[in-house]
Design a protein around this motif. Structure first.
Motif, PDB file in Angstrom:
ATOM      1  N   LYS A   3      12.743  63.454  44.407  1.00  0.00           N
ATOM      2  CA  LYS A   3      13.049  63.237  45.824  1.00  0.00           C
ATOM      3  C   LYS A   3      13.649  64.509  46.398  1.00  0.00           C
ATOM      4  CE  LYS A   3      14.108  61.405  49.742  1.00  0.00           C
ATOM      5  NZ  LYS A   3      13.012  61.190  50.712  1.00  0.00           N
TER       6      LYS A   3
ATOM      7  N   TYR B 122      10.225  58.223  47.995  1.00  0.00           N
ATOM      8  CA  TYR B 122      10.274  59.324  47.033  1.00  0.00           C
ATOM      9  C   TYR B 122       9.021  60.179  47.151  1.00  0.00           C
ATOM     10  CZ  TYR B 122       7.782  55.707  44.323  1.00  0.00           C
ATOM     11  OH  TYR B 122       6.922  54.725  43.909  1.00  0.00           O
ATOM     12  N   ASP B 123       9.109  61.397  46.618  1.00  0.00           N
ATOM     13  CA  ASP B 123       8.045  62.387  46.826  1.00  0.00           C
ATOM     14  C   ASP B 123       7.051  62.451  45.675  1.00  0.00           C
ATOM     15  OD1 ASP B 123       9.037  63.521  49.335  1.00  0.00           O
ATOM     16  OD2 ASP B 123      10.756  64.099  48.120  1.00  0.00           O
TER      17      ASP B 123
ATOM     18  N   ASP C 224      14.592  55.186  50.741  1.00  0.00           N
ATOM     19  CA  ASP C 224      14.228  56.602  50.831  1.00  0.00           C
ATOM     20  C   ASP C 224      12.884  56.759  50.134  1.00  0.00           C
ATOM     21  OD1 ASP C 224      16.490  57.609  52.119  1.00  0.00           O
ATOM     22  OD2 ASP C 224      17.580  57.883  50.245  1.00  0.00           O
TER      23      ASP C 224
ATOM     24  N   SER D  47      15.750  55.136  46.456  1.00  0.00           N
ATOM     25  CA  SER D  47      14.350  55.441  46.153  1.00  0.00           C
ATOM     26  C   SER D  47      13.694  54.277  45.413  1.00  0.00           C
ATOM     27  CB  SER D  47      14.241  56.705  45.298  1.00  0.00           C
ATOM     28  OG  SER D  47      14.648  57.826  46.043  1.00  0.00           O
TER      29      SER D  47
ATOM     30  N   THR E 284      16.060  69.626  46.327  1.00  0.00           N
ATOM     31  CA  THR E 284      15.619  68.605  45.384  1.00  0.00           C
ATOM     32  C   THR E 284      16.849  67.819  44.942  1.00  0.00           C
ATOM     33  OG1 THR E 284      13.791  69.961  44.650  1.00  0.00           O
ATOM     34  CG2 THR E 284      14.497  68.202  43.175  1.00  0.00           C
TER      35      THR E 284
ATOM     36  N   THR F 267      20.759  58.039  46.085  1.00  0.00           N
ATOM     37  CA  THR F 267      19.360  58.358  46.371  1.00  0.00           C
ATOM     38  C   THR F 267      18.447  57.686  45.361  1.00  0.00           C
ATOM     39  OG1 THR F 267      20.088  60.472  47.287  1.00  0.00           O
ATOM     40  CG2 THR F 267      17.741  60.248  46.828  1.00  0.00           C
TER      41      THR F 267
END
Ligand code: ADP
Ligand code: MG
Length: 256
Positions: free
Chosen positions: A15, A59-60, A57, A52, A21, A48
């Motif tokens: 994330k 996440y990436d 949130d 997530s 990061t 986070t």
């Protein structure tokens, strides 16, 4: 051999906030019946991670699976795309969440606060929702408080209302983010005992906390995070008595 999916399975989770990061490759499995405490310094990514997991949130990279279903994304032949609102709500359904701040509606009584999601989101008829709400309030020791306004409650009572609210939708896993951090010290115990009772009933729980005594006695697993990574994890006995990393030793010294 039966392989039941983990309640929560996190793989290679990343994330970023802008250039930063914040989660840097998290792997974590939470199984049914686990009571896992996440500890670690402020800013290490604990909130986070919880956010997530619930996709509050997005996440990436990496993935979060809840009972075998990917949270927030879906794989397509062309790559990953965001899951639709209904699919997201569906995958998220087994998760109950409790935060540091209680977020109760001041203009509603306790019972209406506790049953709001049931009635508006889950379309449960009022009488049935209220029955469930009363049962949840009884469970957190607040059966007599249904008609009260939040403002007339102590912080500990408000947090117990927030726990009751989360319980009404019958979650299979409860996520707690520092549920006692906003409370005066004398009110922490009542919230922790509600959480202990939930654990004793077999509720699966993932808890970010600074309450080391609770982590030591109520958790079967402790996860230590620092700098967006899981640095160590294990039983509370091994983790607290024999930390392997310098970072955990130092962290524990500040809490002794
Ligand atoms: P913890 O809960 O362990 O204290 P957090 O997960 O809240 O840590 O934060 C981890 C890092 O991510 C911190 O450096 C924090 O400043 C940053 N962060 C958290 N939320 C946001 C956000 N919405 N935007 C930008 N940075 C954030
Ligand atoms: Mg936090």
């Amino acid at each position: 051999m039966t392989t039941r999916p983990a309640a929560i399975s996190v793989r290679g989770l990343e994330k970023r906030f802008g250039e930063r990061t914040v989660l840097n490759g998290i792997d974590l499995d939470i199984h049914a019946g686990d009571v896992a405490c996440i500890i670690g310094p402020s800013g290490s990514g604990k909130s986070t991670l919880l956010r997530s997991i619930a996709f509050l949130d997005p996440y990436d990279a990496g993935e979060v699976n809840v009972f075998g279903r990917m949270m927030g994304w879906r794989e397509t032949p062309l790559g990953r795309e965001r899951a639709g609102a209904k699919e997201l709500a569906d995958v998220r359904r087994p998760l109950g969440m409790v935060f540091q701040h209680f977020h109760l509606w001041p203009h509603m009584n306790v019972l209406d606060n506790v049953t709001l999601a049931l009635r508006l989101v889950h379309r449960v008829p009022r009488a049935e929702a209220e029955e469930t709400g009363h049962a949840a309030l009884a469970k957190v020791g607040l059966a007599a408080f249904a008609d009260r306004r939040p403002e007339s409650l102590s912080g500990g009572q408000k947090q117990r209302v927030a726990i009751a609210r989360a319980l009404t939708v019958k979650p299979k896993v409860m996520l707690f983010d520092e549920p006692t951090s906003a409370l005066d010290p004398e009110l922490v115990g009542e919230v922790l005992s509600v959480m202990r009772a939930l654990a004793a009933e077999g509720m699966t729980m993932l808890i970010v906390t600074h309450e080391m005594g609770f982590a030591a006695h109520a958790a079967n697993r402790v996860v230590f995070m620092d700098g967006g990574r899981i640095v160590e994890e294990g039983s509370p006995q091994t983790l607290f008595a024999a930390p392997k990393s310098e970072r955990l030793s130092q962290f524990l010294q500040t809490w002794r």
